[in-house]
Each structure stands twice: as C-alpha cells, then as structure tokens.
Design a protein around this motif. Structure first.
Motif, PDB file in Angstrom:
ATOM      1  N   ASP B   2      20.662  39.133  17.606  1.00  0.00           N
ATOM      2  CA  ASP B   2      20.025  40.217  18.352  1.00  0.00           C
ATOM      3  C   ASP B   2      18.663  39.794  18.867  1.00  0.00           C
ATOM      4  O   ASP B   2      18.241  40.218  19.930  1.00  0.00           O
ATOM      5  N   PHE B   3      18.034  38.953  18.085  1.00  0.00           N
ATOM      6  CA  PHE B   3      16.724  38.460  18.472  1.00  0.00           C
ATOM      7  C   PHE B   3      16.724  37.889  19.885  1.00  0.00           C
ATOM      8  O   PHE B   3      15.804  38.109  20.652  1.00  0.00           O
ATOM      9  N   LEU B   4      17.787  37.138  20.218  1.00  0.00           N
ATOM     10  CA  LEU B   4      17.822  36.483  21.520  1.00  0.00           C
ATOM     11  C   LEU B   4      17.858  37.497  22.652  1.00  0.00           C
ATOM     12  O   LEU B   4      17.142  37.377  23.637  1.00  0.00           O
ATOM     13  N   LEU B   5      18.692  38.545  22.473  1.00  0.00           N
ATOM     14  CA  LEU B   5      18.778  39.554  23.526  1.00  0.00           C
ATOM     15  C   LEU B   5      17.463  40.310  23.649  1.00  0.00           C
ATOM     16  O   LEU B   5      16.978  40.585  24.754  1.00  0.00           O
ATOM     17  N   ALA B  62      28.156  37.335  24.313  1.00  0.00           N
ATOM     18  CA  ALA B  62      28.110  38.666  24.914  1.00  0.00           C
ATOM     19  C   ALA B  62      28.583  38.545  26.342  1.00  0.00           C
ATOM     20  O   ALA B  62      28.504  37.472  26.938  1.00  0.00           O
ATOM     21  N   SER B  63      29.110  39.617  26.902  1.00  0.00           N
ATOM     22  CA  SER B  63      29.496  39.542  28.306  1.00  0.00           C
ATOM     23  C   SER B  63      29.414  40.907  28.958  1.00  0.00           C
ATOM     24  O   SER B  63      29.596  41.941  28.329  1.00  0.00           O
ATOM     25  N   TYR B  67      29.805  38.298  34.068  1.00  0.00           N
ATOM     26  CA  TYR B  67      28.735  37.481  33.512  1.00  0.00           C
ATOM     27  C   TYR B  67      28.869  37.406  32.006  1.00  0.00           C
ATOM     28  O   TYR B  67      29.112  38.414  31.356  1.00  0.00           O
ATOM     29  N   SER B  68      28.720  36.230  31.441  1.00  0.00           N
ATOM     30  CA  SER B  68      28.830  36.138  29.989  1.00  0.00           C
ATOM     31  C   SER B  68      27.770  35.203  29.434  1.00  0.00           C
ATOM     32  O   SER B  68      27.334  34.252  30.091  1.00  0.00           O
ATOM     33  N   LEU B 123      20.238  28.326  29.384  1.00  0.00           N
ATOM     34  CA  LEU B 123      20.740  27.778  28.128  1.00  0.00           C
ATOM     35  C   LEU B 123      21.759  28.705  27.480  1.00  0.00           C
ATOM     36  O   LEU B 123      22.600  28.262  26.701  1.00  0.00           O
ATOM     37  N   LEU B 124      21.678  30.006  27.787  1.00  0.00           N
ATOM     38  CA  LEU B 124      22.583  30.946  27.142  1.00  0.00           C
ATOM     39  C   LEU B 124      23.854  31.176  27.931  1.00  0.00           C
ATOM     40  O   LEU B 124      24.809  31.744  27.414  1.00  0.00           O
TER      41      LEU B 124
END
Lengths: 294, 671
Positions: B2-5, B62-63, B67-68, B123-124
């Motif tokens: 979750d941190f990344l989002l 996630a998508s 887009y994913s 990168l994601l």
C-alpha cells in the motif's frame, strides 16, 4: 576465526619485515649503479641514514596547503605497507584479505593522494609531476591488468597467493618468459625508475615522482621515501613470486631483481616523456602474446 | 504494498504546488520538497522491505482497465535506488531550490515531484502501454526541467537536442514492444514473456530495445545529448537525471533481456559488452579534457553507464554460453555498480551545485583553494571523487571489483582464443578507464578545491546551508558504509537473480567469489582495520611534528614558509591549470581526441616581453564530428533534392496529381 587472526598476524609481520629491508634493497640498487659507473658509492645502508636524517629535520609547510598535504604522505606510506602485507611471499598463507585487483587499487589510493598533494602547494613543479604521474599510470594500468589476467587464467583465481608459480607443473614456458619480461618493464614504470622517470634528479624536465615530492620536508618526506622504497621491494617480491619462472628462493630473486634494476638504470637514459607510450605499449603487447601463448 | 500506491498519491500532491498562488511560493516549495522526501522514503522503505524478506509473489499488483502496475524483484531493486537517491536529492533541494525564488520555483518543485512520480511509474508498470506512457511522461518532464533556465540560449538548444534524441529512443522502444507484443498477442508483461519471436524479428526487437535504452543511458555513440543536458539543468535535477534516470534505462533493458528476448544469442551480449567498454573509456577520456564541472560529471556518467552495461553484457555472454551459475556475478556487478553510481554521481552533482551556488561559475579553471572556504562540501566531494575513482573503502570499488571478477571468470572458463582476445580487450579498456578516472577526479578536485584561488570569484565562496550539507552528507555516509560493508547490498541484489541461479558472494567477512573453484576475497573491513592499526602508529609519530589544525604550536618541528619558486614569490597563475594537467593524456590519445588549437598574438611589441596571447583549444566530440555531422549533412542534402520538385507552382502540383492518376490507372489495368 583463529586461523584468520593468525593469518592476518603473519601478514602484518611480513609487512614489517619488508619495511625493515626496504631501504636496504634501495641501497643495493644505488650501490650497483655506483659500482657500474666506477664510483665507490655510498654505503648500502645510506637510505636508513637518510630517513633518520629527514625524520629529525623540521617540516616546512607553505601557507597555501591544506589537510590533504599532510594526509597524503601518510596515506601513501600506509598503502605501500598494506600492499606489503598482501604480497605472497614469505609468511602469507592461502588466506588473504584482498586479491590482485585490490592490490592494484590500494596502490591507486596512495597515488590518488600523492597526485592531489602535488596540486596543493600551488606551484608549477608539483602540478607537472602529478600530471605526468597520471599519464604514466594510465599507460601502465592496462599492462598490469593483463599481467593479473595471465596468472588468473593459469591458476583459476585472482588471489595473489594462488597466483604464485606452481613449480610442480610446467612453469618455464614461452608465455611465462614473456610475462616475466613484460612485468619487469611495468615494474620500472610503476616505481618511477629509469627509463621512465629518473629517481636521482630534481630537474623539472625529467622528474615525475620527485616533482610531486618537491615541497615536502622533514617527517613527511621521510614517510614518502620509505613508502617508495617499500613499493620497490613489494614489486620485486611480486615479480619474484609470480613472474620469474626459475625455481630459486624468493630472497635471492629479490636481490637479483635489485641488481638487474641497477644494471638497467646504468645502461639506459631517461626516455622522452611521450615515448613512454611506446615503451608501455611494448609491455602490453608482450603480455597479449603471453596470454595467447598460454 | 500500500505504501507504494500512497507514495504515488503524495507525489501527485507535491505536483499540485504548481498551481499555488505566487505569494506563498516559498511555502509551496517547502511543501513540494516535503512530499518528495516523504514519498521517496516510502518507496525506498517498501522496496527495501520486499528485498530483505523475499517472498513469493509481487511487490505490487494492481490494474485499472488496460493500465496495470506490477513490481517484481528487478523493479524493487530500482525502486530502492530511486527512493534512496530521490529522498537525499530532495533534502538537498530544500535549500538549493530556494535560489530559484522568483524564478518559477513553484514550477520547479511541482515538476520535481512529477519527475519522481514518472520514474516510479516506469518501474511499476506492468504492461507496455503503461510503460510507454510513463516513459514519455519522464522524458517530457525531464525536458521541462532541463529547460527551466530557458533564458539562456545554450539551455534551450540543449533541451531541444535532448528532446529530439530521447524521442528517437522512445520510437525504437515502441517498435521493440510492438514486435514482441504482436507475437505474443498481449501487451501485458506477463504474457509478453511467452512470445514466439524467433530468428530475424527477434534480432530486430533486440536491436531496437538496445538502441532505445542505450540512448537513454547515454552510451556512445548515442550520448551526445547527455553532456549538454546535464550542465543546462538545475543541479539537483542533474543529480536525479544522472543518478536515477540513466539507471531506469538499465531497468528497461534488463526487463527485455531477462523476460522478453532472452539471452540465448551470443552476439547480443557481445554487442552490449563492446558498446559498454568503448563508452567507458571514451567517456572518461572526454571527461578528463573538460573544464566545466558538470560536463566532466556528465561524461563520467557515460563512463559509468558503460561499465554497467559492459558487466551486464558480460553476464549475457556467459548466460548464452551456458555458464548460468557464474553469470550471476556479472549481473550482480552491473546492479551493484548502478547503485553505487547513483549515490556517487548524485553526490558529485550536488557538490557541483554547491560550488556553483558559492562561486557562481562551473569552470574549474577559475577556482582553487575551495577546501578552505567550504570544508564540509570539500570533504563530501573528496569521498565522491574517491568513489568515482573506485578506490578502496568506497562503494565504487565494490562494483568495479565484481566487474573485473566477472571478466576474469569469463576468461578462466572460456577456452577459445577468440574469447580470450575479447577478455584481453575488456581488461585493457577497464584498466585504461580505471586509471583515467583517477586522473580525471584528481584533476577536478585538485584544481577546484586545492591550491590557491585562481581568480577573485573564490573570495565570495562560503559554506552551504544545512539541508544541502545533509543531502550530500547522507550520500557520502552511504558510499562509505557500502564500501566498508558491501555484503548487505550485494546479498540483497543477488535476491533479484535468484531465478537464474543461487550463488553467495557476500559474507560478513567481505565479498567472496570463486567462479572457477578457487576463491578470491575482498574484505574491506579487515583491510580497513589494518589501515587503522598502521595509521595509529604513523599518526602518533607524525602528529608530534605536524599539527592537523595547521597551527605551529607543536614544537619547533614545523615552520611555515612560502612555496619555493626559484627565488621568486609564486603567483596564483603559476599553478598548474586543469587544461595543462590533462595535456600529456591529450597528447597520448590525440588520435582519438583530435584537439584543435589556435594561437593568436593580440599584441606583440617585443619578442618576449609584454605579449598578449589568445590561446584557444577545442576538443570536438568524435561522434559529433564523424557521425552526427554527416547525418545532418545528408538530411540537408536530401531535403534540398526534394526541394527541386517542390517549386510551389499550382500547375506543377496538378501535373503531379495527373501523373499519379495515370500511373495508378495503368497499374490497375495491368494487374
């Protein structure tokens, strides 16, 4: 762990032994040169006396210098001493804390600080010496890398103690002889000897290493000289252990190497600076042939 | 996860500072930088967590519609690099950015966040579309950032050059994606791995991908935008572009090599390796000739990206020859060197910014003696310079050592003379590169920081504010920490390649590598301990005569006196200049550099006295002269050839239309 500590202890003792004998080897080279030039020459112990003399003298610092100027001789001396603990020779066993590449980069650390210090005194002579030192080192480096490569291919390791000539196998080969000649040429350049640099003069047209040290005096100067004597004996040890394909004791190889350096220095003039490129190119080509012949 | 989002959202929030009202522009700047530090910290934390505790599955998946997002270990490594470098440069930018007050500072801070966001998004990304969109965003935002000081003509031309070059690269990458995607029937990365591309089209896809990513990472001969764009950009932007954006290109190339194209074909790796080696040496050679601090660093980036790609190519070559276990060391070398380069080049660009901030010039020929005016900056720059010269106890040597080990292993295991010749070439190039890099940074540091001030611009030099020092200091500490304890980083990086083969290089003792059975060890900790032990004795001896503070109180063994100069008082102009320092190298390699000199006498009343000379030296970039100029000429010539049939007369165009009609009609009748 205990084996490790013993090994490190032995390495340190070897470093000290080489440190003690380093001025003697430099003295022998000078004695051989003097004899060949039909002079009586100074005593072989003269370098010890010189170092003691500088140690007692005052250090003169110019007002422009910074911490780097004081740090550089210390780092230079230390890198030579650490290199002396790393070479495979008398006491080092299978375990060593760094391999051949690390050996090269530790010496590079000393060079980094010495060339920096040459620019710190804000004079033309220092910068000239530093600039030329960099030039020679750039040309030397490929040859040193190839010299490491050849033994690493032969003995499948880059650890210095594994790269020592194995006298049980066929060791006197064409490739070994070529590598031996090439490493000798590289050794002269790396230690600022004739025909690349003249260790005896302070004339600005000829000097490289001496140019960098021109502003030094007192204890700092004695550290630099001790460091460069140490570097000679370290390279002679490396030369004897790794590249001279003759099965005789290492100490004799070092002495013979010193004598040969004296003879070569008597027979040769200092080369023009931009001819060094050809000289070291020749060493590189020898090593190239040696690797292909391997 | 979750941190990344959340971090993406924080970056977006930071981007909003663009629309803040002008009267609170400084507050907007602080808010923007706070967002950047926070979000980058979160990116670094979550990716570090994922790499330290390797679990099966994705770091993120996630998508939304087509887009994913997804991130595996290879992405996580680069996320860590981005997060760490991003956080530290953002800390630096808190104070550095303030100098743009009144000069669109809100835009700078907002775009900074958007730039970081686009890098993280690249990168994601989990499919080709997302990748291309994020990649384009990254290119556009970095173009705007390079162009920030648009008042200067040089800046604008550098920015547009960058824009054109980077789009050529994007086009090549799109072709590669299209080829692979159309063969696998889907554009998501997971499906693209199962493509059935083979033979000729596979080679085309490889060449396009390599072209695109090599251009972005500044490999020769596609580097020409780089030495212009970096000096034009604000310094913290250069730090991020050089430290992180160039590595993102490695990420993309790695994605293609590992996942889409595979590494079975020998010559693919060979090309990567050779291009890398040539870039490494030529890059550092040009760096040694420059006098603009940021151009030196830009060319040095070309060198380091060259080393990284050389190591990567060595790994690909090994893999294609079925040395699947030992190839891991080469990939590890590439990734470790990428980490270490992002730290050290970030640090040096920041210190170049500090010097610019302080003396107002980038030209090292005008500086001198800065170590006395800005001691902390000088210390950090020294550490960065040592790392870039790959000296012991810095992270630089860790990557360099692993690179050398991988080439040595290739030589030990490959029996054929051709491969040996290849490794000989590699060793010669790496040797030349290493020694020249040392010379380059001795020259940079010695001219700018040591000796005496060459001009009076140094008089106003001063130490930097706290956040700038903090940003630089953190990077310096990391460089030394990795240099002394490389096993943590190396072991973590190896997790990334666990899918290829499991080897263990990092141990608490140091790094151990024994690809051919007998082990080689690099144990910086122990070497440092030995150094410290000797240092103790030496310092005790020397301290008694030379005081470190430079005071003369410690007895009669120190005297201060002016430098000996054949009996005259030396002036500061008599110091060796940077151009003079690199003269022997310029002469040794003049076949490559082909320097152009010109000497004009402005005033010559006497033969030897009172002369006024003008000496000009220009070292043209060999590829600019021999590759780009001819291409440019060809384009101009061909368009002027087309010019002949475009006279502008309406009758002529009607004639063309008629001829075309007739040709089509005849064609239709005949077929």
């Amino acid at each position: 762990m205990e084996a490790l500590m013993t090994s490190i202890g032995l390495n340190l003792v070897q470093g000290l032994v080489l440190l003690i004998f380093a001025p003697l080897v430099a003295g022998i080279i000078n004695k051989v040169k003097a004899r060949l030039q039909k002079r009586r020459g100074a005593s072989v112990l003269q370098e010890y006396f010189d170092i003691c003399k500088w140690w007692k003298k005052a250090t003169i610092l110019t007002p422009y210098t910074s911490v780097i100027f004081i740090l550089a001789p210390v780092v230079y001396f230390m890198t030579s001493l650490v290199a002396a603990t790393m070479v495979p020779g008398f006491l080092t066993g299978q375990f060593s804390v760094g391999d051949a590449f690390i050996f090269v980069y530790i010496l590079a650390l000393g060079r980094f600080f010495m060339t920096l210090s040459s620019m710190d005194a804000a004079t033309s002579f220092g910068g000239m010496g530093g600039s030329r030192e960099i030039y020679v080192s750039v040309l030397v480096e490929p040859a040193i890398m190839l010299a490491i490569l050849i033994n690493s291919i032969r003995y499948h390791s880059t650890t210095l103690s594994s790269m020592v000539i194995d006298y049980d196998g066929a060791y006197f080969t064409i490739s070994a002889v070529l590598a031996c000649i090439a490493f000798f040429l590289v050794m002269l350049a790396e230690n600022s000897r004739l025909p690349v640099d003249n260790p005896d003069t302070h004339l600005e047209l000829t000097m490289i290493h001496e140019g960098m040290t021109l502003e030094y005096s007192g204890r700092l100067l004695s550290l630099i000289h001790l460091g460069s004597y140490l570097k000679i004996i370290v390279f002679l040890t490396l030369f004897g252990a790794l590249y001279v394909p003759i099965n005789i004791p290492l100490a004799i190889k070092i002495l013979l190497g010193a004598v040969i350096i004296g003879v070569v220095e008597t027979l040769n003039n200092k080369m023009r600076l931009f001819k060094v490129r050809v000289y070291l190119g020749a060493a590189t080509v020898f090593l190239l042939l040696a690797i292909i012949a391997e | 996860m979750d941190f990344l989002l959340i971090s993406l959202l924080i970056y977006l929030l930071g981007t909003l500072t663009i629309v803040f009202p002008k009267r609170i522009e400084l507050a907007a700047h602080y808010l923007g930088m706070l967002c950047a530090v926070l979000a980058s910290g979160m990116v670094a934390y979550s990716s570090l967590n994922y790499l330290m505790n390797p679990v099966d599955g994705w770091l993120l998946e996630a998508s939304w519609g087509s887009y994913s997002l997804q991130a595996d270990a290879w992405s996580a490594a680069f996320l860590l690099l981005t997060g760490a470098a991003g956080a530290m440069t953002s800390i630096y930018a808190i104070d550095y950015g303030k100098s743009y007050k009144g000069n669109r500072i809100r835009l700078l801070s907002g775009l900074w966040n958007l730039f970081l966001l686009s890098i993280v998004a690249v990168l994601l990304s989990g499919d080709a579309f997302t990748f291309i969109v994020a990649w384009e965003l990254m290119a556009l935002v970095s173009f705007l950032l390079v162009n920030h000081e648009a008042g200067k003509k040089k800046t604008v031309s550098a920015a547009y050059q960058y824009m054109v070059m980077t789009h050529i690269g994007t086009a090549a990458i799109m072709v590669a994606f299209f080829l692979i995607g159309s063969s696998s029937g889907s554009f998501s990365f997971g499906d693209m791995a199962n493509n059935e591309l083979s033979g000729f089209m596979k080679n085309v896809a490889f060449i396009c991908a390599f072209l695109g990513f090599a251009l972005k990472s500044g490999l020769m001969p596609l580097h020409i935008w780089l030495p212009n764009a970096h000096p034009a950009a604000p310094s913290h932007v250069s730090a991020l572009m050089s430290g992180v954006m160039l590595k993102v290109a490695l990420y993309g190339f790695g994605r293609f090599a590992f996942q889409f194209i595979g590494m079975d074909i020998f010559w693919h790796g060979l090309i990567v390796m050779l291009v890398g080696l040539v870039s490494a040496f030529l890059g550092v050679l040009y760096a040694t000739m420059e006098v603009d601090m940021k151009r030196i660093l830009a060319y040095s980036s070309v060198e380091n990206m060259g080393i990284i790609f050389a190591a990567f190519g060595c790994g690909m070559v090994m893999y294609s020859m079925n040395m699947t276990v030992v190839c891991v060391v080469a990939f590890t070398a590439a990734l470790v060197h990428a980490f270490s380069h992002s730290l050290m080049k970030g640090l040096l660009f920041m210190s170049a910014g500090a010097v610019m901030h302080s003396v107002g010039s980038k030209n090292i020929e005008l500086m001198g003696g800065l170590i006395k005016k800005m001691p902390y900056t000088a210390l950090f720059t020294l550490i960065g310079s040592m790392a870039l010269s790959s000296l012991p106890f810095t992270s630089g040597l860790v990557g360099e050592w692993l690179t050398l080990q991988s080439f040595a292993t290739l030589a030990q295991q490959a029996g054929t003379p051709e491969l040996r010749l290849l490794v000989i070439f590699a060793f010669i190039m790496l040797g030349l590169t290493g020694a020249t890099a040392l010379g380059c940074f001795v020259r940079l540091y010695g001219t700018a920081f040591l000796g005496r001030a060459r001009t009076n611009i140094v008089d106003k030099a001063h130490e930097m504010p706290v956040f700038m020092l903090l940003g630089m200091g953190l990077e310096a500490v990391l460089i030394v920490a990795i240099g002394l304890m490389p096993d943590a980083l190396v072991n973590m990086v190896q997790q990334v390649f666990a899918g290829i083969a499991a080897v263990s290089i990092g141990t608490p003792l140091g790094l151990i590598w024994g690809g051919s059975g007998r082990y080689a060890l690099y144990s910086p900790g122990i070497i440092f301990a030995v150094f410290a032990l000797i240092a103790l004795f030496v310092f005790v001896a020397v301290y008694r005569s030379v005081s470190f503070a430079g005071k003369e109180s410690t007895g009669s063994l120190v005297r201060r006196d002016v430098t000996w100069n054949c009996g005259t008082i030396p002036t500061s102009r008599q110091q060796y200049s940077a151009t003079g320092f690199s003269k022997p190298l310029r002469r040794a390699f003049d076949g490559i550099l082909s320097p152009r000199r010109s000497l004009t006498y402005l005033r010559k009343e006497h033969a030897y006295y009172g002369r006024k000379l003008k000496y000009e030296l220009e070292i043209p970039d060999i590829f600019n002269d021999r590759l780009y100029k001819p291409i440019q000429q060809l384009m101009i010539n061909s368009s002027s050839a087309f010019h002949k049939i475009q006279e502008g007369s309406v009758r002529l165009y009607i004639g063309y239309t008629m001829v075309a009609m007739i040709v089509v009609l005849i064609w239709g009748v005949l077929l």
